[in-house]
Design a protein around this motif. Structure first.
Motif, PDB file in Angstrom:
ATOM      1  N   HIS A  51       7.866 -10.128 -13.177  1.00 44.88           N
ATOM      2  CA  HIS A  51       8.860  -9.131 -14.050  1.00 44.88           C
ATOM      3  C   HIS A  51       9.839  -8.576 -12.976  1.00 44.88           C
ATOM      4  CE1 HIS A  51      10.224  -5.405 -15.582  1.00 44.88           C
ATOM      5  NE2 HIS A  51      10.413  -6.041 -16.459  1.00 44.88           N
ATOM      6  N   ASP A  52       9.112  -7.903 -11.914  1.00 47.54           N
ATOM      7  CA  ASP A  52       9.927  -6.973 -11.010  1.00 47.54           C
ATOM      8  C   ASP A  52      10.733  -8.102 -10.192  1.00 47.54           C
ATOM      9  OD1 ASP A  52       8.446  -5.262 -12.418  1.00 47.54           O
ATOM     10  OD2 ASP A  52       7.456  -4.255 -10.813  1.00 47.54           O
ATOM     11  N   ARG A  53      11.726  -7.235  -9.432  1.00 45.04           N
ATOM     12  CA  ARG A  53      12.569  -7.900  -8.306  1.00 45.04           C
ATOM     13  C   ARG A  53      11.607  -8.134  -7.317  1.00 45.04           C
ATOM     14  NH1 ARG A  53      18.141  -5.212  -7.873  1.00 45.04           N
ATOM     15  NH2 ARG A  53      16.658  -3.250  -8.343  1.00 45.04           N
ATOM     16  N   SER A  54      10.790  -6.819  -7.068  1.00 41.89           N
ATOM     17  CA  SER A  54       9.837  -6.784  -5.565  1.00 41.89           C
ATOM     18  C   SER A  54       8.481  -7.081  -6.074  1.00 41.89           C
ATOM     19  CB  SER A  54      10.106  -5.405  -4.999  1.00 41.89           C
ATOM     20  OG  SER A  54       9.680  -4.470  -6.079  1.00 41.89           O
ATOM     21  N   LEU A  55       7.724  -7.356  -5.092  1.00 39.41           N
ATOM     22  CA  LEU A  55       6.331  -7.686  -5.246  1.00 39.41           C
ATOM     23  C   LEU A  55       5.243  -6.733  -5.068  1.00 39.41           C
ATOM     24  CD1 LEU A  55       6.989 -10.802  -2.679  1.00 39.41           C
ATOM     25  CD2 LEU A  55       6.277 -11.138  -5.021  1.00 39.41           C
ATOM     26  N   GLU A  56       5.744  -5.515  -4.912  1.00 33.23           N
ATOM     27  CA  GLU A  56       4.671  -4.538  -4.601  1.00 33.23           C
ATOM     28  C   GLU A  56       3.661  -4.077  -5.703  1.00 33.23           C
ATOM     29  OE1 GLU A  56       7.555  -3.952  -1.177  1.00 33.23           O
ATOM     30  OE2 GLU A  56       7.857  -4.546  -3.305  1.00 33.23           O
ATOM     31  N   ARG A  57       4.475  -3.716  -6.957  1.00 29.24           N
ATOM     32  CA  ARG A  57       3.518  -3.369  -8.033  1.00 29.24           C
ATOM     33  C   ARG A  57       2.634  -4.354  -8.528  1.00 29.24           C
ATOM     34  NH1 ARG A  57       3.720  -3.476 -13.649  1.00 29.24           N
ATOM     35  NH2 ARG A  57       5.664  -4.654 -13.606  1.00 29.24           N
ATOM     36  N   THR A 103      -0.394  -8.442  -3.855  1.00 28.43           N
ATOM     37  CA  THR A 103      -0.555  -7.985  -2.556  1.00 28.43           C
ATOM     38  C   THR A 103       0.494  -8.184  -1.649  1.00 28.43           C
ATOM     39  OG1 THR A 103      -1.520 -10.221  -2.355  1.00 28.43           O
ATOM     40  CG2 THR A 103      -2.990  -8.384  -2.899  1.00 28.43           C
ATOM     41  N   GLY A 104       1.543  -8.691  -2.109  1.00 23.34           N
ATOM     42  CA  GLY A 104       2.998  -9.054  -1.235  1.00 23.34           C
ATOM     43  C   GLY A 104       3.891  -7.752  -1.003  1.00 23.34           C
ATOM     44  N   LYS A 105       4.840  -7.812  -0.368  1.00 29.87           N
ATOM     45  CA  LYS A 105       5.961  -6.942  -0.149  1.00 29.87           C
ATOM     46  C   LYS A 105       7.056  -7.647  -0.136  1.00 29.87           C
ATOM     47  CE  LYS A 105       3.056  -3.552   2.483  1.00 29.87           C
ATOM     48  NZ  LYS A 105       2.690  -2.658   3.391  1.00 29.87           N
ATOM     49  N   LEU A 113      -2.375 -11.395  -7.316  1.00 30.97           N
ATOM     50  CA  LEU A 113      -2.006 -10.447  -8.101  1.00 30.97           C
ATOM     51  C   LEU A 113      -2.734  -9.261  -8.525  1.00 30.97           C
ATOM     52  CD1 LEU A 113      -0.763 -13.173 -11.080  1.00 30.97           C
ATOM     53  CD2 LEU A 113       0.658 -11.431  -9.815  1.00 30.97           C
ATOM     54  N   LYS A 114      -2.157  -8.157  -8.793  1.00 34.62           N
ATOM     55  CA  LYS A 114      -2.961  -6.920  -9.066  1.00 34.62           C
ATOM     56  C   LYS A 114      -2.834  -6.427 -10.708  1.00 34.62           C
ATOM     57  CE  LYS A 114      -0.580  -4.429  -6.019  1.00 34.62           C
ATOM     58  NZ  LYS A 114      -0.233  -3.530  -5.281  1.00 34.62           N
ATOM     59  N   ASP A 115      -3.770  -6.135 -11.242  1.00 33.54           N
ATOM     60  CA  ASP A 115      -3.563  -5.648 -12.790  1.00 33.54           C
ATOM     61  C   ASP A 115      -2.613  -4.435 -12.852  1.00 33.54           C
ATOM     62  OD1 ASP A 115      -5.344  -3.658 -12.386  1.00 33.54           O
ATOM     63  OD2 ASP A 115      -7.079  -4.386 -13.124  1.00 33.54           O
ATOM     64  N   ASN A 116      -2.587  -3.859 -13.970  1.00 31.58           N
ATOM     65  CA  ASN A 116      -1.778  -2.677 -14.246  1.00 31.58           C
ATOM     66  C   ASN A 116      -2.140  -1.529 -13.691  1.00 31.58           C
ATOM     67  OD1 ASN A 116       0.269  -4.463 -15.458  1.00 31.58           O
ATOM     68  ND2 ASN A 116      -0.095  -3.488 -17.530  1.00 31.58           N
TER      69      ASN A 116
END
Length: 264
Positions: free
Chosen positions: A94-100, A103-105, A121-124
């Motif tokens: 969904h996001d343009r960036s990976l942080e949220r 585990t990427g940046k 992947l991280k959960d919410n």
């Protein structure tokens, strides 16, 4: 419209005039079967669509394992987001960036697919899971015969690449392409006049634009926003045999929770 079912797993609701009922697995053998199912009629069942695949504790958004978790509990279609990597691979994000969500940046568009696949992947809640970012190709191959992917194609991702991948995987009967305006809807329609579309139609003006376009309304579900419209407008859509989808996220969910029940 008699009742509105709200499931509190961040789900989008596809409305009908009929109350909710049990559903079969939402898998279709041909685009024609898909079109027929999503053409409104008084006996159409209410269909749930899991927003971003239905994330839940331990299950990240836009993840095949999360799709499987939702389908183990309820028949549903699966709304998911599509972005493109630096080397033009389509991935679910969904996001343009990976942080949220991982585990990427950095930005998805600045990473190669190999770099993306090395991430978790991280959960919410921000907890790392054992799950990886799937490619759209992986998701399309997985979904055949199981459900429908509602593809929200993010800015900068060419519709052509998505449609080509749908053709390569033979999943025309397993996808609905989300478009937010007539121009994008017309563009996708010209790429493949057999694909099902979710088109934003929130008022009489947008309905008339849709009717005046070259998009066949029998291949359209109408996204009417995240607030309930008046009954007269739903009746107008149903008179065109258009199936309606309404986002329960936020506004409608809060109203139902305040009432202490799952129907409004």
């Amino acid at each position: 419209m008699k009742k509105l079912l709200i499931l509190f797993l961040a789900l989008t609701l596809l409305l009908s005039a009929a109350p909710p009922c049990s559903l079969p697995v939402l898998g279709f053998d041909s685009p024609e079967e898909l079109h027929a199912f999503f053409q409104w009629a008084p006996d159409r069942p209410t269909v749930l669509s899991a927003h971003r695949g239905g994330p839940y504790p331990g299950y990240p958004e836009n993840c095949i394992e999360s799709f499987e978790n939702i389908l183990s509990h309820v028949p549903a279609t699966l709304e998911t987001d599509v972005r493109m990597t630096r080397d033009s691979v389509l991935v679910l994000m969904h996001d343009r960036s990976l942080e949220r969500t991982s585990t990427g940046k950095g930005m998805v568009a600045e990473k190669s697919f190999k770099e993306i696949k090395d991430l978790y992947l991280k959960d919410n809640s921000g907890t790392r899971t054992p799950y990886r970012i799937p490619s759209l190709e992986e998701a399309l191959i997985w979904v055949k015969g199981k459900s429908i992917l509602n593809l929200d194609i993010k800015s900068g991702v060419p519709f052509e690449k998505v449609v080509d991948l749908i053709h390569e995987t033979g999943t025309e009967a397993s996808v609905i392409i989300i478009v937010y305006n007539i121009a994008d809807g017309t563009h996708v329609n010209r790429l493949d006049p057999g694909l099902m579309l979710s088109l934003t139609i929130r008022n009489d003006e947008e309905l008339q634009r849709a009717k005046d376009s070259d998009i066949p309304l029998r291949r359209v579900t109408a996204f009417t926003g995240t607030r309930l419209q008046n009954r007269i407008f739903y009746r107008k859509l149903h008179n065109e045999k258009i199936f309606v989808n309404c986002g329960t996220l936020g506004n409608l969910d809060r109203k139902a929770m305040a009432r202490g029940r799952s129907f409004v």
